[in-house]
Structures are given as structure tokens and as C-alpha cells.
Design an enzyme around this catalytic site. Structure first.
Site, PDB file in Angstrom:
ATOM      1  N   GLN B 310       0.757  -1.183   0.044  1.00 51.82           N
ATOM      2  CA  GLN B 310      -0.253   0.222  -0.015  1.00 51.82           C
ATOM      3  C   GLN B 310       0.813   1.049   0.332  1.00 51.82           C
ATOM      4  O   GLN B 310       2.101   1.541  -0.024  1.00 51.82           O
ATOM      5  CB  GLN B 310      -0.829  -0.071   1.596  1.00 51.82           C
ATOM      6  CG  GLN B 310       0.369   0.147   2.695  1.00 51.82           C
ATOM      7  CD  GLN B 310      -1.153  -0.398   3.769  1.00 51.82           C
ATOM      8  OE1 GLN B 310      -1.998  -1.075   3.839  1.00 51.82           O
ATOM      9  NE2 GLN B 310      -0.336  -0.657   5.138  1.00 51.82           N
ATOM     10  N   ASP B 345      -4.679   8.560   4.401  1.00 48.08           N
ATOM     11  CA  ASP B 345      -2.917   8.814   4.273  1.00 48.08           C
ATOM     12  C   ASP B 345      -2.538   7.689   3.861  1.00 48.08           C
ATOM     13  O   ASP B 345      -1.345   6.638   2.884  1.00 48.08           O
ATOM     14  CB  ASP B 345      -2.026   8.455   6.301  1.00 48.08           C
ATOM     15  CG  ASP B 345      -2.939   7.304   6.323  1.00 48.08           C
ATOM     16  OD1 ASP B 345      -4.072   6.645   6.842  1.00 48.08           O
ATOM     17  OD2 ASP B 345      -2.300   7.048   7.785  1.00 48.08           O
ATOM     18  N   ASP B 381       1.191  -8.375   5.538  1.00 47.70           N
ATOM     19  CA  ASP B 381       0.709  -7.781   5.573  1.00 47.70           C
ATOM     20  C   ASP B 381      -1.251  -7.597   4.815  1.00 47.70           C
ATOM     21  O   ASP B 381      -0.876  -7.095   3.854  1.00 47.70           O
ATOM     22  CB  ASP B 381       1.127  -5.693   5.575  1.00 47.70           C
ATOM     23  CG  ASP B 381      -0.064  -5.073   7.123  1.00 47.70           C
ATOM     24  OD1 ASP B 381      -0.067  -4.688   7.726  1.00 47.70           O
ATOM     25  OD2 ASP B 381      -0.448  -3.833   6.364  1.00 47.70           O
ATOM     26  N   GLU B 410      -0.392 -12.100   7.321  1.00 50.96           N
ATOM     27  CA  GLU B 410      -1.573 -11.492   8.683  1.00 50.96           C
ATOM     28  C   GLU B 410      -3.214 -11.204   7.785  1.00 50.96           C
ATOM     29  O   GLU B 410      -2.915 -10.593   7.637  1.00 50.96           O
ATOM     30  CB  GLU B 410      -0.639 -10.210   8.749  1.00 50.96           C
ATOM     31  CG  GLU B 410      -0.855  -9.880  10.176  1.00 50.96           C
ATOM     32  CD  GLU B 410      -1.737  -8.427   9.979  1.00 50.96           C
ATOM     33  OE1 GLU B 410      -1.910  -7.728   8.723  1.00 50.96           O
ATOM     34  OE2 GLU B 410      -2.024  -7.665  11.037  1.00 50.96           O
ATOM     35  N   LYS B 523       2.994   1.915  17.111  1.00 50.09           N
ATOM     36  CA  LYS B 523       2.520   2.592  15.271  1.00 50.09           C
ATOM     37  C   LYS B 523       3.383   3.607  15.338  1.00 50.09           C
ATOM     38  O   LYS B 523       3.086   4.422  14.090  1.00 50.09           O
ATOM     39  CB  LYS B 523       0.836   1.716  15.172  1.00 50.09           C
ATOM     40  CG  LYS B 523       1.339   0.075  15.211  1.00 50.09           C
ATOM     41  CD  LYS B 523      -0.443  -0.182  14.423  1.00 50.09           C
ATOM     42  CE  LYS B 523      -0.892   0.061  15.640  1.00 50.09           C
ATOM     43  NZ  LYS B 523      -2.665  -0.506  14.835  1.00 50.09           N
ATOM     44  N   TYR B 524       2.634   4.776  16.333  1.00 48.23           N
ATOM     45  CA  TYR B 524       2.788   5.828  16.008  1.00 48.23           C
ATOM     46  C   TYR B 524       3.650   6.679  16.593  1.00 48.23           C
ATOM     47  O   TYR B 524       3.907   7.959  16.717  1.00 48.23           O
ATOM     48  CB  TYR B 524       1.764   6.374  16.062  1.00 48.23           C
ATOM     49  CG  TYR B 524       0.572   5.461  15.719  1.00 48.23           C
ATOM     50  CD1 TYR B 524      -0.566   6.069  13.958  1.00 48.23           C
ATOM     51  CD2 TYR B 524      -0.685   4.967  16.100  1.00 48.23           C
ATOM     52  CE1 TYR B 524      -0.927   4.543  13.656  1.00 48.23           C
ATOM     53  CE2 TYR B 524      -1.554   3.765  15.534  1.00 48.23           C
ATOM     54  CZ  TYR B 524      -1.559   3.791  14.390  1.00 48.23           C
ATOM     55  OH  TYR B 524      -2.817   2.882  13.892  1.00 48.23           O
TER      56      TYR B 524
END
Lengths: 663, 663
Positions: B310, B345, B381, B410, B523-524
Site C-alpha cells: 500500500q 494517508d 500485511d 497476517e 505504531k505511531y
């Protein structure tokens, strides 16, 4: 490598019914439905659409019917088979951009989001569908597309795409460019109704003479027809009617020496007078046979013949086609053997002969010969001793020209062999029913037959006795045992049969202790039966067959459900029509010697009954009526009277509240 | 119509393993066996012979191994897969005239029957086999044939055909003219051992810096390697290491506004600095990555990368290949959405593009790029949001050249989608393990994974936590919950993994009530972990991984068996090697708050233990040893200490009778 278009995103898995990866067809009778299910899904969150495709074999066009989503990625659709012969079916599924778009739009609008960029996307999708449509549909779709494109965004305007049910119209012009198709074409063999619902009576014609010791003829059999018709049977199956061999003929009770007046076994086919296309002269002529068939027909009875593909040493084939038999080193023909047992009166056909093709053709010729005489039902003797591929070919060939022909497989052999024969084409099959005696044995076996894939290809035909099978249960249980086995056969199976008059006269003497052979078996001699004996079960049988005819629930096997009883001697089960208009509850006492009682647990909700209101159960055997309430109810059966109840469940019981003036 | 030779009389049905009618291969690792079974039978009473055929794909010759009869027409054979790549297998079966002849001869001789005509029949069969043989085998067979033909019949002479084991010799030259073959060629994908036995550790490289707030680098990660190696992990999986987008970047805790110092999610791939083939500059250079991989290798650790197909709006693909994205009516590119949710995003790749082939090639190029850098394991992913056919093609293409590459799917999605991805080629798969908490939930799920067809294609990889999954059980259960989930993962699954250091430090704070997201998720943002905290589970983990390495029973999933315990809080199961040299019994206390005890029932006979003799159970976690006797034994676990036992069953306990001087 990338042979398919990579944009085909939907997958179709685990289709049912699909027998051995589509190698074999499923079976239905005319008018029945085929319910098809599959796991169908795509990647991501897009919506999909799925259709079931079907057609009669040979027709150019596929019919299409939508499948609906069940749960856990499972989809279901169905179609009805309306004509005899073969049908084909398959599945097609695709990512549905319109459905996806519309669902997303609904969610966005519900969340109050801006959809100004979504409307023209939808317009584009609708416009493309318009190109696939024509006439007024195309015009309507173009109008919608224009409306979606041109108008300013207003809350009520988005609603426009919900007016006039465009989804319905859109679903008729789907974009199938990237549709996935199930990789295998699946088939249905559609038989006439009798394949699924039939009552058989087996009888030795030669035992029908009215004078003791005389050899019965087809004329004598004619006189027996009203008796059989009164009992309610619609198939009369005759053991082989062909000339019987002399060489090494078996004597009475299957002894190896025979007396001059011994008649031999009808399964020892072939004499100097003829083989499989001839009629045993003592029974009459081919003309007599035609006349007998017509008379039977007048009584609503169809004649079934026996196909026993084996020969005596006297059979014309032995002279005319020695190449169809195996020769021993001394030049003689190999008789049948299962070492150390020898069957010197029988020469088996050698299906491994170089000339197998002419042998197959000849045997097909035999079947076609009797079809030309008007026969449409065949009971096949020991099919498991001839090659599977032969039967598959034969049955296919015959049914291509005569789809109404029925074949009953008499294969008392291992389960997988039995099922293979059913899969490859036999219309009905004998079963292990005769040896399933206890409640658990019966319910286990019938769950397998009716609740698994087996039900798609195997149509059980239940026989409590045959000329080869006099079970221990019948030997020791007396008349109540015959009655209870009869009720079981006639209600557990939409197809059943008895070998009479031995059955209705409760003939129970074995040849020897521990044996299942009848003493003085009709296989080896002529018997005289007193069919008017007062203890005959003929009236009971007649009643049972009438119940079967009047209650469609008993004419199919798939709805069979067993219910708990607190007494293992009482087995309890029900059958119902899909619309629940006919519900039959059967209770059979498996102990032929004692009265038993139990509390039953019946499935009120499956029957659509209110647990708070009483309902009537009507015993169709005794004509007694009872009021029951709730799922737990008491039953009692006395084998000395009738060892079973066949209740018809009647939904409504009137109360004072049903009268106008109550209010 | 009669396309096959009608003399092919054997049928082969219900072959296992066979996934979706052979559409998909089964999976094995190097050295494992493939046990193949089928229903195989013929008409009549003849004997049959069956062989299993197999070969490495591309090899010209088939190997052949006999199948043996089990029961109820079921046959079984097996072969070992010794090399990486693909194998093919099939079944061949035929009527064996020699075996049939010999068996009949034995029976006739036993019954004292004349066999003078049987011997020349056998001679003929042996003579024909001689023509298929050569050299000394042919000579021997001809001698036998002559002996059978020429000699006079004597009792002892018939015995001659049993001397020198002619059946063995005959079985090497069978008459396969009419052999049946299973209609579908079946396949096995053979992976390296790590596909079946691996211990994963997931870690965010950017959180490895030794200074608070600093962005970790590959150099920092190097320093972390001894820590990971000491815990015993052999796969280190890194979230995406590529440049992170700026446009619409998410802030800390996934809020939609971001601060200048926010690092963004590593799964938001692509910036002006590069895309899927580039390395996020703050982590280091490609050279640093190479060096890090080498260092890891020195510690016995293999690096696994993330394949997340992605793009952010800043990804080079967006400029260079706008045709791989979907365009909105206003000319902008369609961002990811699952209405009403928007992910502005992320631009999803449009797999329905006209240019799907170049897109597929490019993504394959990405995988090959990292393979060229030395990576051999990929964690994929959300594979369920890209087309199934894409993955099937990609994995096949890659493994053709690099059969040692492993792909972990996953796909936390619906069960059928999950299984489809495994079938089409993913080496390992994430599971629902994290949400299976009670004894029944766990045993039901693992029965499905290990005792059904699923075990042929789906290799579970069990994760008690991931950066997306902090289960309620971990949130409320404290340290004992982490320990018990760890023991379950490491012993129920030969493949398992944890996301650390969150796991070993028992990080349990959710972002909000009822959520499974971590508070201040890595993750952020960058996190600083005190890996030397005294309450860390690192030593417990190290012990567990050592137990896994030392006990081969824990390195496979198929032998898993659950055993009854009288207390639902205690789950009990065992695994063993096929030769029973290693047997492990695990008891886990599922209640993190209370001590529980129970009587267990263990399967002594499956373990080959004598119920009359004591045996030792050695708790590999606590090192305690107990003497047990019989199948019923008492256990107790206190979650405040260790919420589990991992017993190694030791067969023998010495008694006085084992000493020489006892006698």
C-alpha cells in the site's frame, strides 16, 4: 503463467452437492429441487453477486437464478428439475461494483458525509449497465445516470437512486467481465417419481398355480394381480423368467444332486431352449408375458424383471460365444468359484476377455430387448461381481434413450462398493436394513443414508426379507416381528419391498440353525401358498400402503428425523413435507414379545406447533385419536395387537375461543 | 463413449490428502512423510495391488512404493520428502491375477481339492511376468513356470510355489495393462524446517535507541541482538523499514492531526525519498541493513521483513504509475476507505487496473529486491485485501527460484478467507489464538487446526500479542496472564511469536476501555523500553525456548492431543514424537488470579506406558520431578509462581528388580 485474467477476484469453493469432485451426478425425481450451496468470497470489502446456472443437458442456453447469502461466506440457490433426463449446473460470481458503491453511499449518507464525488462514480456504473441493456431498461438506466451526474447535490436527490428500485434493474445487467466460474460442470440425473417412491412385491411366478405341484404360468399370475393390487403394491418384481439350465442343476434346498422333477433355480439362466432373451416355456410365451404386463398395468402395477448376467453350461452363449468365458487348461470353461466353494452350474462371463466390447454390446442388447417388450424396471442381480465401468456405460446408454428406466442394485456387499454402484448410476439400492435391529443401529444407519452426502446419490430400497434373507429377528419374533419390520421398512423408506407370499404369511422356518436361507426355498422348488389364511398380514399391508399413498411425508426420505424415547425398545421418528402440511410420527416397538411404554420428546418447533396449545395425534393404524400438549408425551404399544403407531400430527384443536360468540 | 479400456476394473476414491480435488498442494517440511490413503476396490472377489507413485517435480521418473490394506477397502502408503520444492504423487491399482491365483490355490489345497488344473494357470501367469523381467529374475521366474507346468502333482510340489518367496519377485513385475490411476495429480510443497518450527520476535527498530526520544537505527538494533538471542528466538520480524509518508500522516495514538516531531506509522509506506525498495533514512543505509542482517545471522537469528503493499500519497508510484491507482471524478486519487471510515494517508493499489500485469510484476520485483539483499522470510500485511490469484502467482513465482522463502500471512479475517490464503501458498498463518481463552475454545480450535484437513495446508503461527492486539485477557490478567499465554503459544504451536519488548515487560495499558489498541502504540511513536527491568519475562521466555529446542515433540503440531482435567481452569494436552522417544505433557492454569488443582486423565497406552509401573514426570519449567502411576494423577498450579507445568514423561523408573543381584 498468468493464464486467467488477474482481475477475477472472486473464489468459489466447497460446492454442494458435488459428488467426488463432480465425477458423478446427483439424483432427483421430476419436480424436485436441487439446493446448491458454496463458499463464495473475494478479497477486501467489496460486495459480490452470485448466480446459480442450470440447464437441461443439450440445451444451448443456461438459466440463471440468484444465490443468496447465508452466513460465514456461504451462499445458496436452488432450481427445480422439471423433465426426465440429465441437468447440468454451475455457479458464477463476481465483484458487484454497483452493490458496493450503493452500500458505501448509504453508509456515507447515514454518517452525513459529503457524497458529491460518489454520485458521478455511480452514474458511470449505471451508464455502463445501460450499454448492456436495451429498450426501455436502457432508457431508464440512462435517465438515472444523467440524474446522478447532472443535478446539484441535495439531500433528497441522493435518495433518488433508491426510487424505482434501480438495484433490481441493475442486477439484470451485471458487469460479468471478471466473473469467476466454478471449475467443474455438475450434473443431476432426473428420474420419474417412482424412482423415489415405490412399493415392491417380489413373487415367484412358478408358485402361482392354483393346483398343488403344478408349475405356475403367467396366466396364473394374472389371477394373483388383484390380490397384489389390493395390498397396494405398484411394482411386481419377478425373479428371472428365462429358460433354466440342466447341467449340474441344484436340487431342492440347494443340494448338489437333483431329482428329475426338480425345477432348478431361475438364476441358473440358459438352456438349449434359449438364454437371456427367451422365456422359460413352462411360464408361457412372450405373448403371455405381454398380456400379463398389460393386466398388471390395469391394476396400477408395473412389472420389474431381474438382470442376472450369468450363464449355465447350457446357455446358448457358451456355444456361440466361447470367447466371452474363461477357458481352463484342459479346454473346459471355468465355472464360478469362491474357493473352496464351487458353483459348477454357473459359468461367469469373463469381463476381461479381449472381446469385452462385443460382450458389453450383447448385454445392452438384452436390456433393450426387454425394454422393447415394455419393461421399464430392472432389479440387477449381484452387480458388484461385474465391472463398475460396465454398469456406468450400460445405465448411461440405456437412459439416454429411455430416461424412465429404473435399475435397482442388489449388491449385498461392502459399503463402499454399494455406494460406488449407486454413484455410477443405479436408481435404487438394496441396503443393510434387514440386519439393523436395535434403535441405535437403525438411527445410525438412517442418519448416514439421509443426512449425509449419501442421500444425494443413494436411494435406499428397504426389504425386511428376500428369497435369500430370512433374518434371525423374523425367525424368532413371530408375527409381531413381521409387523414391526414391515412398518419400519414402509415408513423409514419411501422405497420398500417384501418377498411374498412368504412375508405376509410370516414364513419363518430356516433351512438350518443359524442360517438365513428359507427351508424349502422357492429358489429351488415350487411352493404352494395359502394366501387367504386368516393370519395373513395382507390387510395390515394394505393399510400401510394406503397410509403411504395418502401421506406425502412418507414419500421422501430426506426429512427423516429421530426423536428420543426413554425406552430403547421403542424407536421414534418423524417425516414431514417441506410446507409442514403433512407430518407423520412413527413409534415402533422393536421387542416382538412384550408391551413397552415410554415418554417421547417430539420437536414441536420443527413442526410449527405452539407448546401452549394442545394438538391432535391421529393413529392411522388403529384410527385412535389422542390429544397431546407440549413436547413430552406418553406412548405404549402392545406387539400382540399392533407393534407400532403411525401418528398423523394434526395442527389445530378447536377451543371455545375459536367460536365467534366467545368474544 | 467407451473411451477407457473396459477391462480397467479397479476404482480409486476418496484419496487423502487431496485439497479441493487436487486444486491445491499439501505442505511438508524437508524430511517429513506424506501418508496417503484411498478407498481402492474392484468388482467380485479378485485380489488387488496398489502402489503410491511420487517424484520431485520435473523429474522424469516416478518412484513407486506399495500401499498396504488397512480395513473397509482403505489402503495406505507413504513417502518421505527429502528436498526443497514441489513433489507430485498419485496412486495406481490393478487386479492382481497372481495374488488371486495364489490365494485361491492355498484355499483349495487347504480344503484338499484337486489343483491339477490350477498349476498350469499359475505357470502361465508366472511366464508372462518373466517376459517383463530380465536377467536372473527372468530366469528364476521361467524356472518356476516350468516347474509348475511340467511336474506331476504332488502335495509337496504345490508347496514349491511358496519357496524362495516368488510372490516378492512377482510383485516386482506386475501386469499393469489394466491398471487404474487416480485421475488427478496431487502435489506437495516442501519447505525448509523453519517453516514448521520457528520462534518469532517482533520489534520496532526505531524504538531501539539507547537515548530517550532518539530514533533507533540498525546499529542500535545490533546491540539488541544478544538480548533477543538469549531469549532463544530465531526469527526477528521488523515492521516496514521503508520511508514514511508525510501527507495526512497520523499523529500519536492514531489521531488525525500530527505534530512536526511525529514519526508516523511504518505501514504508511512511501515518501519523496523512496518507496518499497528504499530504507527509511533514519534507520540507516542499505549497507547498515546488510551489516545488521549479518550480525543477526551470527546470533542464529534470521530477519523477516514486512510486505505491506500500500502507498501513501507521497509514494513514488503515485507519480510514476498513476495507472495503478483508482482516480476519482475530480481527478484525485482514491484514498482507502471502509465507509464511513476514511484512511486519507493511504492510497490502495487498484488490482482491477487495466495495467494489472505490470503492477503484479512490480510487486514481484519488490520481493525479489529484498531476496537479493538476503531476506528469506516475509510477513505479509493484510493479504486478504489483495486478490487471491495475485498471491498464488507471486508465491509460486518466487518459490520456483527460491524454494527456501517463507511467507507468513497476517490475515485476521473470516475463517474461509484465512484458509484460502494458506491453501494458495502462504507458508505460515496468523490465527485466532489470541482470542481463544477458555479450555473448550482452545481445544475446539486446535482440534480443527491439527486434526482435520486444515493441518495439511495451514501452518498456525501463534501470537499472544501483536502491535494491533492487546487482548482483554492480557489487560486484566497481569503477569500470570502473560506467562500462561506464552506457554500456550509456545507449546500448542510449533510456530509462535511475540511482539516485544511490550510482551516480556507485560505492557497491558489499552488506549481506551474496550479497545485492543496499545496506549501510546509504537505504531505511531517511538517508545523507550527498559529491557532489564527485574520483572521482565525474558528469563522465563529463554527457558521456554530452550525447552522447545530440546524437545522435538514440541516442534510439530500434528501429535497434539487434549486430555480431560476435572477443572476447566486447567487445560491439559500432550505432544509426542512418532517413535515416542519424546513425550511432553502440558498443564496450563487459565485463571491468572487463583491457584487451581485437578485430577488429570492421561493416555498411558498412547505413550506406551505400563499402567502397573510408576513413571517419572519431570517439570521442565520448575525442574521438579514427580513419580506418577496409572492414568489418573493430581496437579496443582499457582499463577503467582508459574501458571503452568511442562512435564517431560520419562518412561522408566528403576526398581529393585532392575538390579542384577535382585534375582
Amino acid at each position: 503463467m498468468k493464464t486467467d485474467d488477474g482481475r477475477i477476484r472472486v473464489v468459489i469453493e466447497h460446492v454442494t452437492p458435488e459428488i467426488d469432485a463432480g465425477r458423478f451426478p446427483v439424483k432427483r425425481t421430476v419436480g424436485e429441487k436441487v439446493v446448491v450451496e458454496a463458499d463464495i468470497f473475494t478479497d477486501g470489502h467489496d460486495e459480490i453477486s452470485c448466480v446459480l446456472l442450470y440447464r437441461k443437458e443439450g440445451e444451448p442456453e443456461w438459466f440463471e437464478t440468484p444465490m443468496k447469502f447465508l452466513v460465514n461466506d456461504r451462499w445458496q440457490g436452488s432450481f427445480a428439475v422439471t423433465g426426465l433426463g440429465r441437468y447440468e449446473y454451475g455457479i458464477q460470481a463476481w465483484v458487484d461494483r454497483f452493490k458496493t458503491w450503493r452500500q458505501n453511499l448509504d453508509k456515507k449518507m447515514a454518517a452525513g458525509q459529503d457524497v458529491s464525488l460518489d454520485l458521478p462514480v455511480g452514474a458511470q456504473i449505471v451508464q455502463e449497465a445501460a450499454l448492456r441493456a436495451s429498450g426501455s431498461d436502457a432508457k431508464l438506466l440512462l435517465e438515472w445516470a444523467d440524474a446522478l451526474k447532472s443535478r446539484e447535490l441535495r439531500e433528497d436527490r441522493a435518495g433518488l437512486i433508491q426510487d424505482g428500485d434501480p438495484a433490481d434493474l441493475m442486477s439484470r445487467y451485471p458487469d460479468k467481465r471478471f466473473a469467476a466460474t466454478h471449475g467443474r460442470e455438475l450434473r443431476v440425473v432426473v428420474d420419474r417419481e417412482k424412482a423415489g417412491f415405490s412399493s415392491w412385491y417380489e413373487m415367484f411366478p412358478r408358485s402361482c398355480a392354483d393346483r398343488p405341484g403344478a408349475h405356475g404360468t403367467f396366466r396364473d399370475c394374472e389371477a394373483r394381480l388383484p390380490y397384489i393390487a389390493q395390498m397396494g403394491f405398484d411394482v411386481l418384481y419377478l425373479p428371472p423368467i428365462h429358460p433354466i439350465g440342466i447341467t449340474n442343476r441344484k436340487g431342492k434346498n440347494n443340494i448338489s444332486v437333483y431329482e428329475p422333477d426338480d425345477t432348478g433355480s431361475p438364476w441358473a439362466i440358459g438352456s438349449r431352449l434359449g438364454g437371456h432373451r427367451s422365456i422359460h416355456s413352462e411360464l408361457g410365451t412372450l405373448e403371455d408375458f405381454h398380456r400379463f404386463m398389460e393386466k398388471a398395468n390395469d391394476h396400477g402395477i408395473e412389472i420389474a424383471l431381474d438382470l442376472a448376467f450369468q450363464c449355465t453350461p447350457d446357455h446358448p452363449y457358451v456355444r456361440e460365444h466361447p470367447e466371452w468365458f474363461r477357458t481352463r487348461p484342459d479346454g473346459t470353461i471355468q465355472y464360478s468359484e469362491n474357493p473352496p466353494k464351487k458353483y459348477e452350474d454357473i459359468f461367469p462371463l469373463d469381463f476381461e476377455t479381449e472381446n469385452w466390447e462385443s460382450l458389453w454390446e450383447e448385454l445392452k442388447g438384452v436390456v433393450l430387448f426387454w425394454i422393447e417388450q415394455g419393461v421399464r424396471i430392472f432389479r440387477v442381480d449381484n452387480p458388484h461381481t461385474k465391472p463398475f465401468s460396465f454398469w456406468e456405460w450400460l445405465i448411461n446408454e440405456v437412459k439416454k434413450a429411455y430416461p424412465e428406466v429404473l435399475f435397482l442394485a442388489e449388491a449385498f456387499t461392502r459399503p463402499k462398493v454399494m455406494y460406488r454402484l449407486a454413484k455410477l448410476g443405479f436408481t435404487q439400492s438394496y441396503t443393510y436394513f434387514a440386519w439393523r435391529n436395535t434403535s441405535l443401529e437403525i438411527s445410525d444407519y438412517f442418519e448416514e443414508l439421509t443426512k449425509t452426502e449419501v442421500s444425494e446419490f443413494f436411494r435406499p430400497n428397504l426389504w425386511p426379507n428376500t428369497p435369500d434373507i430370512l433374518t434371525e429377528y423374523l425367525q424368532i419374533g413371530g408375527r409381531p416381528a413381521f409387523m414391526s419390520r414391515l412398518v419400519l421398512a414402509a415408513t423409514l423408506g419411501a422405497n420398500y419391498g417384501i418377498y411374498g407370499p412368504a412375508f405376509e404369511l410370516c414364513e419363518a422356518r430356516p433351512r438350518g440353525p443359524g442360517e438365513e436361507e428359507y427351508l424349502n426355498s422357492e429358489k429351488y422348488e415350487i411352493r404352494q401358498w395359502d394366501i387367504e389364511r386368516p393370519d395373513s398380514l395382507k390387510d395390515f399391508i394394505a393399510r400401510l400402503n394406503r397410509i403411504r399413498k395418502q401421506n406425502p411425508a412418507l414419500q421422501k426420505d430426506r426429512s427423516l428425523q429421530f426423536h428420543p424415547s426413554e425406552n430403547d425398545h421403542l424407536i421414534c421418528y418423524s417425516k414431514q413435507t417441506p410446507d409442514r402440511s403433512n407430518i407423520i410420527l412413527v413409534v415402533v416397538n422393536l421387542d416382538p414379545h412384550h408391551t413397552h411404554a415410554a415418554w417421547l420428546e417430539v420437536p414441536l418447533s420443527d413442526w410449527g406447533l405452539d407448546p401452549e396449545r394442545p394438538y391432535q395425534v391421529h393413529d392411522l393404524l388403529s384410527d385412535a385419536r389422542y390429544l397431546w400438549k407440549g413436547s413430552r408425551n406418553y406412548v405404549e404399544t402392545n406387539p400382540a395387537v399392533v407393534p407400532a403407531h403411525i401418528f398423523r400430527i394434526r395442527r389445530r384443536v378447536r377451543t371455545e375461543r375459536d367460536f365467534d360468540y366467545f368474544m
